[in-house]
Design a protein around this motif. Structure first.
Motif, PDB file in Angstrom:
ATOM      1  N   GLY A  64       4.412 -10.785   8.439  1.00 14.48           N
ATOM      2  CA  GLY A  64       4.978  -9.543   8.931  1.00 14.48           C
ATOM      3  C   GLY A  64       4.709  -8.430   7.948  1.00 14.48           C
ATOM      4  O   GLY A  64       4.137  -8.642   6.873  1.00 14.48           O
ATOM      5  N   VAL A  65       5.114  -7.223   8.297  1.00 13.80           N
ATOM      6  CA  VAL A  65       4.906  -6.085   7.408  1.00 13.80           C
ATOM      7  C   VAL A  65       6.084  -5.121   7.559  1.00 13.80           C
ATOM      8  O   VAL A  65       6.655  -4.979   8.641  1.00 13.80           O
ATOM      9  CB  VAL A  65       3.555  -5.386   7.709  1.00 13.80           C
ATOM     10  N   LEU A  66       6.448  -4.498   6.439  1.00 15.62           N
ATOM     11  CA  LEU A  66       7.532  -3.526   6.406  1.00 15.62           C
ATOM     12  C   LEU A  66       6.993  -2.167   5.995  1.00 15.62           C
ATOM     13  O   LEU A  66       6.067  -2.072   5.183  1.00 15.62           O
ATOM     14  CB  LEU A  66       8.601  -3.947   5.388  1.00 15.62           C
ATOM     15  N   LEU A  67       7.590  -1.116   6.534  1.00 17.92           N
ATOM     16  CA  LEU A  67       7.363   0.242   6.047  1.00 17.92           C
ATOM     17  C   LEU A  67       8.666   0.697   5.411  1.00 17.92           C
ATOM     18  O   LEU A  67       9.700   0.754   6.079  1.00 17.92           O
ATOM     19  CB  LEU A  67       6.965   1.177   7.185  1.00 17.92           C
ATOM     20  N   VAL A  68       8.635   0.963   4.098  1.00 19.39           N
ATOM     21  CA  VAL A  68       9.851   1.322   3.379  1.00 19.39           C
ATOM     22  C   VAL A  68       9.654   2.664   2.680  1.00 19.39           C
ATOM     23  O   VAL A  68       8.533   3.123   2.474  1.00 19.39           O
ATOM     24  CB  VAL A  68      10.234   0.236   2.336  1.00 19.39           C
ATOM     25  N   LYS A  87       0.852  -1.183   0.000  1.00 24.17           N
ATOM     26  CA  LYS A  87       0.000   0.000   0.000  1.00 24.17           C
ATOM     27  C   LYS A  87       0.888   1.233   0.000  1.00 24.17           C
ATOM     28  O   LYS A  87       1.751   1.392   0.876  1.00 24.17           O
ATOM     29  CB  LYS A  87      -0.907   0.016   1.235  1.00 24.17           C
ATOM     30  N   VAL A  88       0.706   2.119  -0.989  1.00 26.37           N
ATOM     31  CA  VAL A  88       1.481   3.350  -1.090  1.00 26.37           C
ATOM     32  C   VAL A  88       0.723   4.464  -0.387  1.00 26.37           C
ATOM     33  O   VAL A  88      -0.341   4.896  -0.848  1.00 26.37           O
ATOM     34  CB  VAL A  88       1.746   3.720  -2.568  1.00 26.37           C
ATOM     35  N   LEU A  89       1.256   4.924   0.735  1.00 28.83           N
ATOM     36  CA  LEU A  89       0.660   6.065   1.439  1.00 28.83           C
ATOM     37  C   LEU A  89       1.223   7.375   0.907  1.00 28.83           C
ATOM     38  O   LEU A  89       0.499   8.354   0.721  1.00 28.83           O
ATOM     39  CB  LEU A  89       0.902   5.956   2.941  1.00 28.83           C
ATOM     40  N   THR A  90       2.542   7.426   0.699  1.00 26.74           N
ATOM     41  CA  THR A  90       3.228   8.520   0.014  1.00 26.74           C
ATOM     42  C   THR A  90       4.384   7.892  -0.765  1.00 26.74           C
ATOM     43  O   THR A  90       4.649   6.690  -0.648  1.00 26.74           O
ATOM     44  CB  THR A  90       3.797   9.568   1.004  1.00 26.74           C
ATOM     45  N   LYS A  91       5.109   8.702  -1.534  1.00 25.32           N
ATOM     46  CA  LYS A  91       6.237   8.168  -2.300  1.00 25.32           C
ATOM     47  C   LYS A  91       7.319   7.584  -1.395  1.00 25.32           C
ATOM     48  O   LYS A  91       8.084   6.714  -1.816  1.00 25.32           O
ATOM     49  CB  LYS A  91       6.845   9.266  -3.185  1.00 25.32           C
ATOM     50  N   ASP A  92       7.398   8.055  -0.161  1.00 30.38           N
ATOM     51  CA  ASP A  92       8.404   7.564   0.770  1.00 30.38           C
ATOM     52  C   ASP A  92       7.782   6.900   1.993  1.00 30.38           C
ATOM     53  O   ASP A  92       8.376   6.881   3.076  1.00 30.38           O
ATOM     54  CB  ASP A  92       9.329   8.706   1.210  1.00 30.38           C
ATOM     55  N   SER A  93       6.597   6.359   1.805  1.00 28.53           N
ATOM     56  CA  SER A  93       5.922   5.641   2.889  1.00 28.53           C
ATOM     57  C   SER A  93       5.066   4.535   2.265  1.00 28.53           C
ATOM     58  O   SER A  93       3.917   4.759   1.889  1.00 28.53           O
ATOM     59  CB  SER A  93       5.060   6.609   3.715  1.00 28.53           C
ATOM     60  N   ILE A  94       5.660   3.356   2.155  1.00 27.92           N
ATOM     61  CA  ILE A  94       5.026   2.237   1.462  1.00 27.92           C
ATOM     62  C   ILE A  94       5.013   1.028   2.389  1.00 27.92           C
ATOM     63  O   ILE A  94       6.058   0.578   2.856  1.00 27.92           O
ATOM     64  CB  ILE A  94       5.773   1.894   0.159  1.00 27.92           C
ATOM     65  N   PHE A  95       3.826   0.501   2.673  1.00 30.93           N
ATOM     66  CA  PHE A  95       3.702  -0.725   3.454  1.00 30.93           C
ATOM     67  C   PHE A  95       3.789  -1.927   2.524  1.00 30.93           C
ATOM     68  O   PHE A  95       3.157  -1.957   1.464  1.00 30.93           O
ATOM     69  CB  PHE A  95       2.377  -0.760   4.215  1.00 30.93           C
ATOM     70  N   CYS A 104      -3.639 -13.062  -2.043  1.00 33.32           N
ATOM     71  CA  CYS A 104      -4.841 -12.802  -2.847  1.00 33.32           C
ATOM     72  C   CYS A 104      -4.534 -12.870  -4.338  1.00 33.32           C
ATOM     73  O   CYS A 104      -4.980 -12.029  -5.127  1.00 33.32           O
ATOM     74  CB  CYS A 104      -5.459 -11.463  -2.476  1.00 33.32           C
ATOM     75  N   SER A 105      -3.736 -13.864  -4.724  1.00 34.31           N
ATOM     76  CA  SER A 105      -3.348 -14.083  -6.118  1.00 34.31           C
ATOM     77  C   SER A 105      -2.589 -12.897  -6.705  1.00 34.31           C
ATOM     78  O   SER A 105      -2.530 -12.726  -7.907  1.00 34.31           O
ATOM     79  CB  SER A 105      -4.575 -14.405  -6.984  1.00 34.31           C
ATOM     80  N   ARG A 106      -2.051 -12.041  -5.831  1.00 31.88           N
ATOM     81  CA  ARG A 106      -1.306 -10.839  -6.241  1.00 31.88           C
ATOM     82  C   ARG A 106      -2.167  -9.928  -7.123  1.00 31.88           C
ATOM     83  O   ARG A 106      -1.695  -9.311  -8.062  1.00 31.88           O
ATOM     84  CB  ARG A 106      -0.001 -11.224  -6.917  1.00 31.88           C
ATOM     85  N   LEU A 107      -3.448  -9.876  -6.775  1.00 32.46           N
ATOM     86  CA  LEU A 107      -4.391  -9.027  -7.504  1.00 32.46           C
ATOM     87  C   LEU A 107      -4.901  -7.884  -6.639  1.00 32.46           C
ATOM     88  O   LEU A 107      -5.704  -7.072  -7.095  1.00 32.46           O
ATOM     89  CB  LEU A 107      -5.595  -9.857  -7.983  1.00 32.46           C
ATOM     90  N   GLN A 108      -4.448  -7.812  -5.400  1.00 31.72           N
ATOM     91  CA  GLN A 108      -5.026  -6.854  -4.471  1.00 31.72           C
ATOM     92  C   GLN A 108      -3.950  -6.296  -3.552  1.00 31.72           C
ATOM     93  O   GLN A 108      -2.957  -6.961  -3.261  1.00 31.72           O
ATOM     94  CB  GLN A 108      -6.104  -7.563  -3.637  1.00 31.72           C
ATOM     95  N   GLY A 109      -4.163  -5.060  -3.085  1.00 29.06           N
ATOM     96  CA  GLY A 109      -3.236  -4.437  -2.167  1.00 29.06           C
ATOM     97  C   GLY A 109      -3.690  -4.554  -0.732  1.00 29.06           C
ATOM     98  O   GLY A 109      -4.730  -5.131  -0.424  1.00 29.06           O
ATOM     99  N   LEU A 110      -2.882  -3.991   0.172  1.00 27.30           N
ATOM    100  CA  LEU A 110      -3.239  -3.986   1.581  1.00 27.30           C
ATOM    101  C   LEU A 110      -4.329  -2.949   1.863  1.00 27.30           C
ATOM    102  O   LEU A 110      -4.372  -1.891   1.230  1.00 27.30           O
ATOM    103  CB  LEU A 110      -2.014  -3.648   2.430  1.00 27.30           C
TER     104      LEU A 110
END
Length: 388
Positions: A131-135, A115-123, A170-176
């Motif tokens: 697990g989950v990363l914020l990059v 999920k892209v929240l901003t250009k420099d904040s991607i879950f 989800c078959s890589r068809l959907q985001g968070l």
């Protein structure tokens, strides 16, 4: 006799209540389409623009799991290379960069959902461990929630606690689905690849990033997957999709004609509706043994298949797609547009090659054609939902 009469009365009452609530506990009824809404045919999908973007990096030019940020930046993960995320600027018509997560540092071999929240904040969801990363926009890890942070207590979900779990891709068809500090995950027992498809597991979990704890589990299988018995479908036919919209969670499945709605606050089931297109056909019965891979592969190759449910905020409409034939060369993909009550406003059929990739926008779609021989250029087709 009075006790027997009372028992019969209670059973009949429960039967009437179940019918009045529209809950049909019968596999055959779920396999068959039974649309009850209106087919208004009042909207259309028209091509508004086509953008060809040069790809200056070595790539197979095969992407999946698309996300549009700020109406102009198209993100997509690689369908071949694993943990790579690409960005294309549709306004300038230029490649905007890519990054690849280091599996040794992130324990992530593949970008499944993000999920892209901003250009420099991607879950980014982790794979294969949960697990989950914020990059940031270069893939640098800003924060992380590893497996030990994702422990599920037995009192919360017993099966996921005992058998372990994975985050379904989800078959890589959907985001968070991210809502403030909370992330909504689709979960599978054992691992992210669910071969058995157990119906007795709450498959949608809400995780609080700030508190580092699970706060809610809800929505076990319904419909076809609930009543399939001990049989099974190919693993990617058993992954639920989810759409969080305000206080409602919409759950759909690749092999089910219905949408299932839940109260996102307390997890209560609200209702189900058949939203099948006019071209929908009966789904086949599941394979008797869920580990018979030859039959499962044949079933997957020959079975119609639904994509996720989308919402278009600019036109206040839902949509999803339906593959009539999964074959990449001769298959057809039907895009269905609905109003908020799931009346059908448009059905439009395309060759699958023409819209191999689908990304919803606020007022339509971005379609990415299948062009494997065009290794250096990515084509993006913008289609708008308009009145007839």
């Amino acid at each position: 006799m009075r006790c027997f009469g009372f028992l019969v009365y209670m059973l009949l009452s429960l039967f009437v209540l179940s019918c009045s609530n529209g809950r049909v506990a019968n596999l055959e009824d779920y396999l068959s389409p039974d649309y009850q809404g209106l087919r208004k045919n009042s909207m259309n999908l028209i091509v508004a623009d086509t953008v060809d973007i040069a790809l200056p990096v070595v790539s197979y030019n095969m992407f999946c799991n698309f996300h549009l940020y700020n109406d102009s930046l198209l993100y997509c993960s690689s369908a071949i290379e694993g943990a790579q995320l690409y960005c294309f600027n549709l306004s300038s018509g230029r490649f905007d960069g890519m990054f690849e997560l280091d599996p040794n540092l992130t324990f992530t071999k593949q970008i499944g959902m993000y999920k892209v929240l901003t250009k420099d904040s991607i879950f980014v969801s982790m794979y294969p461990q949960p697990g989950v990363l914020l990059v940031d926009g270069k893939g640098k890890v800003l924060n992380k929630w590893f497996k030990e942070d994702f422990e599920i207590l037995s009192v919360q979900e017993k099966i996921l606690n005992e058998e372990g779990f994975g985050i379904s891709e989800c078959s890589r068809l959907q985001g968070l689905n991210v809502d403030g500090n909370k992330v909504w995950f689709v979960l599978s027992p054992g691992s992210s690849t669910d071969f058995s498809g157990r119906p007795d597991v709450n498959r949608h979990g809400v995780y609080d990033l700030e508190k580092k704890e699970w706060v809610q589990f809800m929505a076990p299988y319904e419909g076809v997957l609930k009543y399939k018995g001990i049989g099974g479908y190919y693993y990617d036919m058993q992954h639920p999709y989810q759409l969080l919209l305000h206080d409602t969670l919409y759950v759909t499945y690749p092999v089910d004609h219905k949408v299932y709605m839940y109260d996102a606050v307390n997890g209560d089931f609200l209702k189900e509706m058949d939203i099948s297109p006019s071209v929908a056909s009966d789904f086949p019965y599941p394979v008797e043994k869920h580990d018979d891979y030859e039959q499962l592969n044949e079933l997957r190759r020959s079975t119609p298949y639904y994509g996720p449910l989308y919402f278009h905020s600019g036109v206040n409409m839902f949509s999803r797609f339906y593959n009539i034939d999964p074959d990449i060369d001769k298959g057809k993909r039907v895009v269905i547009i609905y109003d908020r009550n799931f009346n059908v406003l448009c059905e439009k059929t395309y060759p699958i090659n023409d819209i191999n990739g689908v990304c919803p926008t606020k007022d339509g779609f971005l379609f990415i054609p299948y062009r494997p021989m065009e290794e250096d250029t990515v084509r993006v087709v913008k289609a708008d939902i308009v009145s007839k």
